[in-house]
Structures are given as C-alpha cells and as structure tokens.
Scaffold this active site. Structure first.
Site, PDB file in Angstrom:
ATOM      1  N   CYS A 115       0.818  -1.228   0.000  1.00 58.44           N
ATOM      2  CA  CYS A 115       0.000   0.000   0.000  1.00 58.44           C
ATOM      3  C   CYS A 115       0.849   1.274   0.000  1.00 58.44           C
ATOM      4  O   CYS A 115       0.344   2.350  -0.303  1.00 58.44           O
ATOM      5  CB  CYS A 115      -0.937   0.012   1.194  1.00 58.44           C
ATOM      6  SG  CYS A 115      -2.161  -1.292   1.089  1.00 58.44           S
ATOM      7  N   HIS A 247      -3.311   7.423   1.913  1.00 57.20           N
ATOM      8  CA  HIS A 247      -3.669   6.080   1.441  1.00 57.20           C
ATOM      9  C   HIS A 247      -5.060   5.769   1.993  1.00 57.20           C
ATOM     10  O   HIS A 247      -5.359   6.062   3.153  1.00 57.20           O
ATOM     11  CB  HIS A 247      -2.639   5.068   1.945  1.00 57.20           C
ATOM     12  CG  HIS A 247      -3.084   3.653   1.744  1.00 57.20           C
ATOM     13  ND1 HIS A 247      -3.555   3.194   0.537  1.00 57.20           N
ATOM     14  CD2 HIS A 247      -3.153   2.594   2.610  1.00 57.20           C
ATOM     15  CE1 HIS A 247      -3.875   1.915   0.660  1.00 57.20           C
ATOM     16  NE2 HIS A 247      -3.649   1.532   1.904  1.00 57.20           N
ATOM     17  N   ASN A 277      -9.961  -0.068  -0.590  1.00 60.85           N
ATOM     18  CA  ASN A 277      -8.499  -0.021  -0.500  1.00 60.85           C
ATOM     19  C   ASN A 277      -7.906  -0.608  -1.785  1.00 60.85           C
ATOM     20  O   ASN A 277      -7.947  -1.820  -1.987  1.00 60.85           O
ATOM     21  CB  ASN A 277      -8.036  -0.804   0.735  1.00 60.85           C
ATOM     22  CG  ASN A 277      -6.525  -0.734   0.929  1.00 60.85           C
ATOM     23  OD1 ASN A 277      -5.783  -0.336   0.025  1.00 60.85           O
ATOM     24  ND2 ASN A 277      -6.058  -1.131   2.098  1.00 60.85           N
TER      25      ASN A 277
END
Ligand code: ACO
Length: 322
Positions: A115, A247, A277
């Site tokens: 990520c 993020h 996500n």
C-alpha cells in the site's frame, strides 16, 4: 542550478464493475452497516476477468499523459508500483511501455511496497530526476487486489478494490516534490502477508491474510510518527498543509491522521467510500479525483502518506504547481 521534479499531469482509471456492500452481504455473513461503520467503505470496483493490472495502468497513464500535454515518446522512465503484477516477469512497467507504444528504450521497472507503493515509486522517480538521470517520468500505482482476495474471509475481503492512478513527473527549476520520507520494518511480515510466492511455493495460498486490529493500531501510530517526521524535517507547521491525500485503507485511520494534523475532514481527500483499499493505486486515484474536481489548485501544499504490508510506510510533500 539544482534540478527538481514537478507533477505536471494526473490520470486514473477504475474498472466498470461496481460491487456494493449490499451485494457482498448476499455472499458472506456481513452487513452494509458493519462495513460502513468499521471502514467507511460503501463499494469497490472490480476488474473484469480479462482485465489485468497493466490494462488498468495503461488507461490511467493515457489520461495522465493527456493532462500533462506530453507525448508518450517524451517519457524517459516508467515506474509502476504494484503488488498484483500481470506476470512474474516481465514487469508490469515493461508491459505498460509496450502498451503505450514507447519505443525509445527508456528504463521501466516495478516497485513493490504494497500500500506504500506509490509513495515509494514517487520517491524513486523524484530521485532519478534530481540526479539528472531522467526528465519525464511516468509513475503509476495499479492493482487488481480482487485477484488476491479470499472472498470467503469476511474479516478482510470487504476492504479491497481494483484501480489505477498515474502521474507525470517532469524536471523543473522549482520544487514540486519538496521531500519524501520512506521506512520499512520487516519484523511485522506475519501481520499482513500473502503466503504464495515464486521461491516459497506458488501452490501456497495467494490470498491476503491480515491480523486486522493489530495492523490498524500500528498503522495509526506509525502514520502519526511520519506526520511528525515530515513536518519537522521540512520546518513546517501543521497549518501549512493545504490537503491531506492519504492512502485509503480505512476512514478511521484517515480520521486519526487528520486529527493528528489538526485538520478538518473537508481538507482531506477521501475516496475510500467509493474505491475501497486499492493498495498502491489509492493515493494517485485520490489525487486525480481532487485535481479534476478542482479542489487541488496551484500553490497548495499536499501531504501524501501511506502504510502497508512489510510493514512499509512513507510520505511525500508536494507543492502543486499546475
Ligand atoms: N462483518 C461483520 N462482522 C465482522 C466482519 C464483517 N465483515 N469482519 C469481522 N467481523 C466481526 C469479527 O468476527 C469480530 O467479532 P467478535 O467480536 O464476535 O469476535 C468483530 O467483528 C470485530 O472484529 P475486528 O477484527 O476486531 O474488527 P475491527 O474493528 O478491527 O475492523 C478491520 C476490522 C476493518 C479489518 C480493521 O481492523 C482494519 O481496517 N484494519 C487495518 C487494515 C489496514 O489498514 N491495512 C493496512 C493497509 S493494507 C496493505 O498494506 C495491503
């Protein structure tokens, strides 16, 4: 004169297929309410069967190239952040180079930091430009997380989505990318990982396994630390930051970072509700959203931050110039 890097164009792409929480709740023991309350996610986009990560990257890259007003042939480096490459090799960056029809033999490679991948890729590209080794870099975060999701594991399948975001980074006399800060700590590998791998055994499980609440606590604490580090290293006050472009893992993690910065949520770019996500794609997707809807304007100071598997984490401080 010192060479700096500036973002001169952004682009993104989301697959057409949308899966809502309601649809997911027909397949596993969960509810829309639970997912929205715990994560802020309402829906996610899923790549079609024949759509690969490099296809998503290609669509996002074309939009970034158009926004920057350059020709694909001007690109002299391609860096793709992904955890879900099309193939073991060639890299997704090489596949993207071919799809874009770039025949100038520029270097192209992937960066793997889960990520945090986009922040790692941006830092890499920034350093190539500062060193005088590139002048026009295509930086992409692209993922098909749905391909490594165990759709029967309710504790984490609710989180993931597919998509891609891209930026064009060009050499400039004035600093757009002001600073990047990167970290990793491999001791936490077991809290968030995929067992399968080329040398560990491709027959092992290829699904994301996560100890959610431990990851959550460490993510909040670590992102607090990276905010402090970034502000102190660049002699900035919290109030100097115009936009937080985080993020997009969980709205509660994002709210905790905003609180740390003393920022109201209307100065935070939030896409987790619609995109879920998307790992390395989430920051450039959020950035492109806020650039195209006119929220981010010339002169704004952006703080991007990410945390992900590894663990890896990092930040990028960017002055918006276009
Ligand atoms: N629907 C309904 N109930 C559920 C679901 C679900 N989808 N999932 C778990 N539950 C239940 C659990 O079984 C548990 O029940 P129990 O109390 O009876 O045992 C209860 O809900 C609470 O479970 P927790 O796991 O403690 O829930 P939590 O509030 O921690 O939320 C979540 C889980 C959303 C996964 C959260 O921990 C999280 O977001 N973690 C961080 C994820 C992240 O940021 N990852 C890093 C980036 S990702 C990357 O780098 C690739």
């Amino acid at each position: 004169m010192k060479i700096h890097a500036q973002i001169t164009g952004t682009g993104s792409y989301l697959p057409q297929r949308i899966m809502t929480n309601h649809e997911l709740a027909q397949q596993i023991d969960t509810t829309d309410n639970w997912i929205v309350e715990r994560t802020g996610i309402r829906q996610r986009h899923l790549a079609a069967k024949n759509e690969t990560t490099s296809d998503l990257a290609h669509a996002a890259a074309l939009r970034a190239i158009e926004a920057a007003g350059i020709d694909a042939a001007d690109i002299d480096l391609i860096v793709v952040a992904t955890t879900t490459p099309d193939l073991v090799f060639p890299s997704t960056a090489c596949l993207l180079q071919q799809k874009l029809g770039i025949e100038n033999r520029c270097p192209a490679f992937d960066v793997q930091a889960v990520c945090s991948g986009f922040v790692y890729a941006l830092a890499t590209a920034d350093n190539f430009i500062r060193a005088g080794q590139a002048r026009c870099v295509l930086v992409v975060g692209a993922e098909t997380m749905s391909r490594i999701t165990d759709w029967s594991d309710r504790s984490n399948c609710i989180l993931w989505g597919d998509g891609a975001g891209a930026v064009i980074l060009q050499a400039s006399d004035t600093a757009g990318v002001i600073a990047t800060h990167l970290h990793a700590d491999g001791r936490y590998r077991d809290l968030l990982h995929v067992e399968a791998g080329v040398s560990s055994g491709l027959e092992k499980s290829s699904a994301v396994r996560m100890q959610g609440s431990s990851v959550f606590k460490i993510a909040v604490k670590t992102l607090d630390e990276i905010v402090d580090e970034t502000l102190a290293a660049n002699h900035l006050q919290k109030s100097d930051i115009t936009w937080l472009v985080p993020h997009q893992a969980n709205i509660r993690i994002i709210e905790a970072t905003a609180k740390k910065l003393g920022m109201s949520m209307d100065r935070v770019v939030v896409t987790v509700d619609r995109h879920a996500n998307t790992s390395a794609a989430s920051i450039p997707l959020a950035l492109d959203t806020a650039v195209r809807d006119g929220r981010i304007r010339a002169g704004d100071l952006l703080l991007m931050e990410a945390f992900g598997g590894g663990f890896t984490w990092g930040s990028a401080l960017v002055k918006w110039m276009v």
